[in-house]
Design a protein around this motif. Structure first.
Motif, short mmCIF file in Angstrom:
data_model
loop_
_atom_site.label_atom_id
_atom_site.label_comp_id
_atom_site.label_asym_id
_atom_site.label_seq_id
_atom_site.Cartn_x
_atom_site.Cartn_y
_atom_site.Cartn_z
N ALA A 3 -26.82 -21.73 -12.31
CA ALA A 3 -26.60 -22.96 -13.52
C ALA A 3 -28.29 -23.38 -13.59
O ALA A 3 -28.92 -23.09 -13.17
N VAL A 4 -28.83 -22.79 -14.91
CA VAL A 4 -29.83 -23.23 -15.71
C VAL A 4 -29.89 -24.84 -15.89
O VAL A 4 -29.12 -25.35 -16.25
N VAL A 5 -30.89 -25.16 -15.48
CA VAL A 5 -30.83 -26.75 -15.37
C VAL A 5 -32.42 -27.40 -16.11
O VAL A 5 -33.04 -26.90 -15.79
N ARG A 6 -32.39 -28.39 -16.33
CA ARG A 6 -33.89 -29.19 -16.78
C ARG A 6 -33.20 -30.59 -16.27
O ARG A 6 -32.09 -31.62 -16.58
N GLU A 7 -34.66 -31.25 -16.39
CA GLU A 7 -34.76 -32.70 -16.10
C GLU A 7 -35.06 -33.35 -16.77
O GLU A 7 -34.76 -35.05 -16.80
N LEU A 300 -29.64 -14.21 -15.94
CA LEU A 300 -30.25 -15.94 -16.45
C LEU A 300 -31.10 -15.86 -15.22
O LEU A 300 -31.38 -17.16 -16.16
N ASP A 301 -32.12 -15.73 -14.61
CA ASP A 301 -32.88 -15.85 -13.75
C ASP A 301 -34.24 -16.02 -15.10
O ASP A 301 -35.05 -16.66 -15.11
N GLU A 302 -34.22 -15.65 -16.44
CA GLU A 302 -34.66 -15.58 -17.07
C GLU A 302 -34.51 -15.85 -18.64
O GLU A 302 -35.46 -15.81 -19.67
N ALA A 303 -34.09 -17.41 -18.61
CA ALA A 303 -33.33 -18.13 -18.67
C ALA A 303 -34.63 -18.74 -20.12
O ALA A 303 -34.39 -18.96 -21.57
N ALA A 304 -35.39 -19.28 -19.20
CA ALA A 304 -36.89 -19.79 -20.21
C ALA A 304 -37.41 -18.86 -20.77
O ALA A 304 -38.10 -19.28 -22.06
N ALA A 315 -37.17 -13.54 -33.24
CA ALA A 315 -36.00 -12.99 -32.92
C ALA A 315 -35.32 -12.05 -34.37
O ALA A 315 -35.33 -12.66 -34.91
N ARG A 316 -34.89 -10.79 -34.23
CA ARG A 316 -34.50 -10.71 -35.00
C ARG A 316 -32.78 -10.15 -34.15
O ARG A 316 -32.28 -9.37 -34.40
N GLY A 317 -32.47 -11.51 -35.14
CA GLY A 317 -30.41 -10.98 -34.29
C GLY A 317 -30.20 -12.10 -33.15
O GLY A 317 -30.84 -12.98 -32.91
N LYS A 318 -29.47 -11.94 -32.70
CA LYS A 318 -29.08 -13.12 -31.28
C LYS A 318 -29.26 -12.79 -30.08
O LYS A 318 -30.12 -11.57 -29.44
N ILE A 319 -29.54 -14.06 -28.97
CA ILE A 319 -30.25 -13.21 -28.07
C ILE A 319 -29.51 -13.51 -26.67
O ILE A 319 -28.82 -14.96 -26.69
N LEU A 320 -29.45 -12.68 -25.98
CA LEU A 320 -28.23 -13.25 -25.09
C LEU A 320 -28.70 -13.43 -23.47
O LEU A 320 -30.24 -13.06 -23.73
N VAL A 321 -27.91 -13.59 -22.74
CA VAL A 321 -28.39 -14.29 -20.95
C VAL A 321 -27.02 -13.71 -20.52
O VAL A 321 -25.81 -14.18 -20.96
N LEU A 322 -27.30 -13.05 -19.67
CA LEU A 322 -26.27 -12.65 -18.88
C LEU A 322 -26.20 -12.80 -17.48
O LEU A 322 -27.36 -12.09 -16.65
N PRO A 323 -25.18 -13.47 -16.44
CA PRO A 323 -25.03 -13.90 -15.49
C PRO A 323 -25.12 -12.73 -14.69
O PRO A 323 -25.17 -11.94 -15.23
#
Length: 323
Positions: A3-7, A300-304, A315-323
């Motif tokens: 999971a992508v998390v932040r503190e 997912l590992d490149e979510a940042a 961005a030209r359009g939506k950015i997808l994040v794929l697990p």
């Protein structure tokens, strides 16, 4: 699971991918295996903790919720006690804005009431682009009353997350659409079907001779009086609000200015995960009436890095994040 998390609040650098326990659904909950997620401006605001007044709910000094991501499409993996509307294997989609966030993960546990069935003819990556931004655009257009064939619609701030949906939804209703954004995005907006495109760095559309039946204001860069100038008699203006102060201004002063000048001006209260909205969007996505444009896809590992792309405004359009 990952999971992508932040503190803490901050830019993309605060994000990391962590190993967390696989969730177990409680009463009224479902665990969804995420097949695709997308980023929205709302995700960036949530990451940065803005507006600051929102931290009253999300945590004053540090975020109470470490998870991020609102748009998801996936399959139900498990359901908790009392859930009868879904069963494992069902295709679903949702906007988790008011349901705990957490779409950027392998799995997420969410209230089953937040989920809507996803038809089999809508691919997961297509569906993931739409629950948040698509519903915002749909509700904004609905709030100004029916958009009729031939009406002139201005979309101010058309090149972001919500704007491309607003352009295409207005076109699907037969409107003549003018899309406003900075010059680099004009070819992209033409490809979406805009009849006219305007570079706001070169031209202030509120000072020209054009008059519009409907103005959908996503950029929120002009005053009420300047926007009133570009409305045709009987025209309708709606703000897709991001800032509390702007929402209050348009909600309180808009009806006053509009009532004095023969137009309708205001904003609307957005409601996520309305079944009727997602069903309408699903039909448009399946038929091609709305065609989401994907800017880039990130694992997912490149979510940042995906968030950095979103924050850049390129961005030209939506950015997808794929697990």
């Amino acid at each position: 699971m990952r999971a992508v998390v932040r503190e803490r609040y901050g830019p993309a650098d605060v994000l990391r991918v962590a190993a967390v326990e696989v969730p177990v659904p409680g009463g009224g909950e479902a665990v969804v295996r995420v097949r695709a997620a997308s980023l929205n401006t709302a995700d960036l605001d949530h990451l940065l903790g803005r507006p600051r007044i929102a931290r009253i709910a999300t945590g004053l000094r540090r975020p109470v919720n470490r998870r991020v991501g609102v748009d998801l499409a996936g399959t139900v993996e498990a359901v908790g006690p009392g859930v009868t509307a879904f069963r494992p294997g069902d295709r679903v989609w949702a906007d988790l804005f008011d349901s705990g966030h957490g779409a950027l993960a392998d799995r997420v546990c969410v209230a089953a009431s937040a989920l809507t069935p996803l038809p089999g003819d809508v691919p997961f990556d297509v569906a993931a682009t739409a629950p948040h931004s698509g519903a915002l655009a749909l509700q904004a257009l609905r709030s100004v009353g029916p958009v009729r064939p031939g009406e002139r619609v201005l979309v101010n701030g058309a090149g972001g997350c919500v704007g491309p949906f607003a352009v295409q939804l207005a076109k699907a209703r037969g409107a003549v659409v003018t899309a406003v954004d900075h010059g680099d995005k004009l070819p992209f907006l033409r490809d979406l079907g805009a009849d006219e495109v305007v570079d706001h760095t070169r031209e202030d559309v509120t000072r020209g001779r054009r008059r519009f039946d409907v103005v959908v204001d996503i950029a929120d860069t002009r005053s009420l009086l300047s926007l009133r100038r570009c409305l045709a008699p009987g025209g309708r203006y709606v703000l897709v609000a991001r800032r509390i102060g702007s929402f209050a201004e348009k909600a309180l002063l808009g009806p006053v200015v509009g009532g004095l000048t023969g137009v309708r001006m205001g904003t609307f209260v957005w409601r996520p995960n309305r079944r009727s909205d997602l069903d309408e969007l699903a039909a448009l996505l399946a038929s091609g009436g709305v065609r989401p444009v994907v800017d880039r896809r990130y694992p997912l590992d490149e979510a940042a890095e995906a968030f950095r792309r979103l924050a850049s405004g390129a961005a030209r359009g939506k950015i997808l994040v794929l697990p």
